[in-house]
Design a protein around this motif. Sequence first.
Motif, mmCIF file in Angstrom:
data_model
loop_
_atom_site.group_PDB
_atom_site.id
_atom_site.type_symbol
_atom_site.label_atom_id
_atom_site.label_comp_id
_atom_site.label_asym_id
_atom_site.label_seq_id
_atom_site.Cartn_x
_atom_site.Cartn_y
_atom_site.Cartn_z
ATOM 1 N N SER A 73 -16.100 -3.227 -6.890
ATOM 2 C CA SER A 73 -15.142 -4.430 -5.597
ATOM 3 C C SER A 73 -13.999 -5.063 -5.602
ATOM 4 O O SER A 73 -13.539 -5.020 -5.568
ATOM 5 N N PHE A 74 -14.033 -5.535 -7.386
ATOM 6 C CA PHE A 74 -12.222 -5.592 -8.173
ATOM 7 C C PHE A 74 -11.054 -5.224 -8.146
ATOM 8 O O PHE A 74 -10.721 -5.219 -7.482
ATOM 9 N N ASN A 75 -11.569 -3.460 -8.351
ATOM 10 C CA ASN A 75 -10.710 -3.051 -8.528
ATOM 11 C C ASN A 75 -9.977 -2.643 -6.935
ATOM 12 O O ASN A 75 -9.150 -2.645 -6.587
ATOM 13 N N ALA A 76 -11.111 -2.322 -5.799
ATOM 14 C CA ALA A 76 -10.318 -2.242 -4.248
ATOM 15 C C ALA A 76 -9.694 -3.829 -4.396
ATOM 16 O O ALA A 76 -8.916 -3.443 -3.622
ATOM 17 N N ILE A 77 -10.053 -4.435 -4.470
ATOM 18 C CA ILE A 77 -9.272 -5.683 -3.467
ATOM 19 C C ILE A 77 -8.128 -6.388 -4.556
ATOM 20 O O ILE A 77 -6.869 -6.740 -3.715
ATOM 21 N N PHE A 78 -8.240 -5.549 -5.795
ATOM 22 C CA PHE A 78 -7.204 -5.646 -6.340
ATOM 23 C C PHE A 78 -6.090 -4.594 -5.926
ATOM 24 O O PHE A 78 -4.863 -5.341 -6.068
ATOM 25 N N GLY A 102 -1.157 -4.018 -4.787
ATOM 26 C CA GLY A 102 -0.564 -2.387 -4.045
ATOM 27 C C GLY A 102 -0.789 -1.560 -5.553
ATOM 28 O O GLY A 102 -0.547 -0.336 -5.494
ATOM 29 N N LEU A 103 -1.418 -2.028 -6.350
ATOM 30 C CA LEU A 103 -1.837 -0.747 -8.011
ATOM 31 C C LEU A 103 -3.228 -1.546 -8.650
ATOM 32 O O LEU A 103 -3.617 -2.437 -8.301
ATOM 33 N N THR A 104 -3.563 -0.251 -9.550
ATOM 34 C CA THR A 104 -5.004 -0.724 -10.019
ATOM 35 C C THR A 104 -4.697 -1.858 -11.092
ATOM 36 O O THR A 104 -3.598 -1.802 -11.458
ATOM 37 N N PRO A 105 -5.574 -2.239 -11.262
ATOM 38 C CA PRO A 105 -5.395 -3.075 -12.176
ATOM 39 C C PRO A 105 -5.117 -2.269 -14.068
ATOM 40 O O PRO A 105 -4.108 -3.358 -14.547
#
Length: 69
Positions: free
Chosen positions: A45-50, A55-58
Amino acid sequence: MNINFQDFVNNYRVEEFVKRLKNDQNKQFTLLAIATDVGFNSKSSFNAIFKKTKGLTPTQFKNNLSKNA
Protein backbone atom coordinates in the motif's frame (compact mmCIF):
# COMPACT_ATOMS: atom_id res chain seq x y z
CA MET A 1 -9.94 20.16 -1.89
CA ASN A 2 -11.64 17.57 -4.09
CA ILE A 3 -9.99 14.56 -2.41
CA ASN A 4 -11.37 12.06 0.06
CA PHE A 5 -10.20 11.87 3.66
CA GLN A 6 -8.00 8.80 3.12
CA ASP A 7 -6.12 10.48 0.26
CA PHE A 8 -5.75 13.60 2.38
CA VAL A 9 -4.17 11.60 5.23
CA ASN A 10 -1.97 9.61 2.86
CA ASN A 11 -0.64 12.81 1.29
CA TYR A 12 0.50 13.95 4.73
CA ARG A 13 2.09 10.56 5.37
CA VAL A 14 3.99 10.70 2.07
CA GLU A 15 5.23 14.22 2.80
CA GLU A 16 6.38 13.16 6.27
CA PHE A 17 8.14 10.16 4.72
CA VAL A 18 9.97 12.47 2.28
CA LYS A 19 10.94 14.82 5.11
CA ARG A 20 12.39 11.94 7.12
CA LEU A 21 14.10 10.44 4.10
CA LYS A 22 15.94 13.72 3.52
CA ASN A 23 17.08 13.85 7.16
CA ASP A 24 20.61 12.42 7.47
CA GLN A 25 19.80 11.07 10.94
CA ASN A 26 17.50 8.50 9.28
CA LYS A 27 20.07 7.07 6.84
CA GLN A 28 20.35 3.84 8.86
CA PHE A 29 16.64 3.06 8.47
CA THR A 30 15.13 1.16 5.56
CA LEU A 31 12.46 2.74 3.41
CA LEU A 32 9.93 0.33 4.90
CA ALA A 33 10.90 1.25 8.47
CA ILE A 34 10.33 4.93 7.74
CA ALA A 35 7.07 4.16 5.93
CA THR A 36 5.67 2.17 8.84
CA ASP A 37 6.81 4.85 11.28
CA VAL A 38 4.76 7.49 9.44
CA GLY A 39 1.64 5.33 9.48
CA PHE A 40 1.60 2.96 6.51
CA ASN A 41 0.59 -0.60 7.39
CA SER A 42 2.02 -2.51 4.46
CA LYS A 43 4.78 -2.23 1.91
CA SER A 44 2.43 -2.73 -1.04
CA SER A 45 0.00 0.00 0.00
CA PHE A 46 2.87 2.38 0.75
CA ASN A 47 4.48 1.75 -2.64
CA ALA A 48 1.19 2.22 -4.50
CA ILE A 49 0.26 5.41 -2.65
CA PHE A 50 3.76 6.85 -2.94
CA LYS A 51 3.86 6.24 -6.70
CA LYS A 52 0.37 7.72 -7.10
CA THR A 53 1.41 10.82 -5.15
CA LYS A 54 4.97 11.40 -6.41
CA GLY A 55 4.97 9.63 -9.80
CA LEU A 56 8.00 7.55 -8.80
CA THR A 57 8.60 4.50 -6.66
CA PRO A 58 10.15 5.22 -3.25
CA THR A 59 13.46 3.74 -4.41
CA GLN A 60 13.51 5.88 -7.56
CA PHE A 61 12.73 8.93 -5.45
CA LYS A 62 15.56 8.11 -3.03
CA ASN A 63 18.00 7.57 -5.91
CA ASN A 64 17.03 10.95 -7.39
CA LEU A 65 17.74 12.57 -4.02
CA SER A 66 21.19 10.99 -3.99
CA LYS A 67 21.94 12.29 -7.48
CA ASN A 68 20.85 15.82 -6.60
CA ALA A 69 22.79 15.95 -3.33
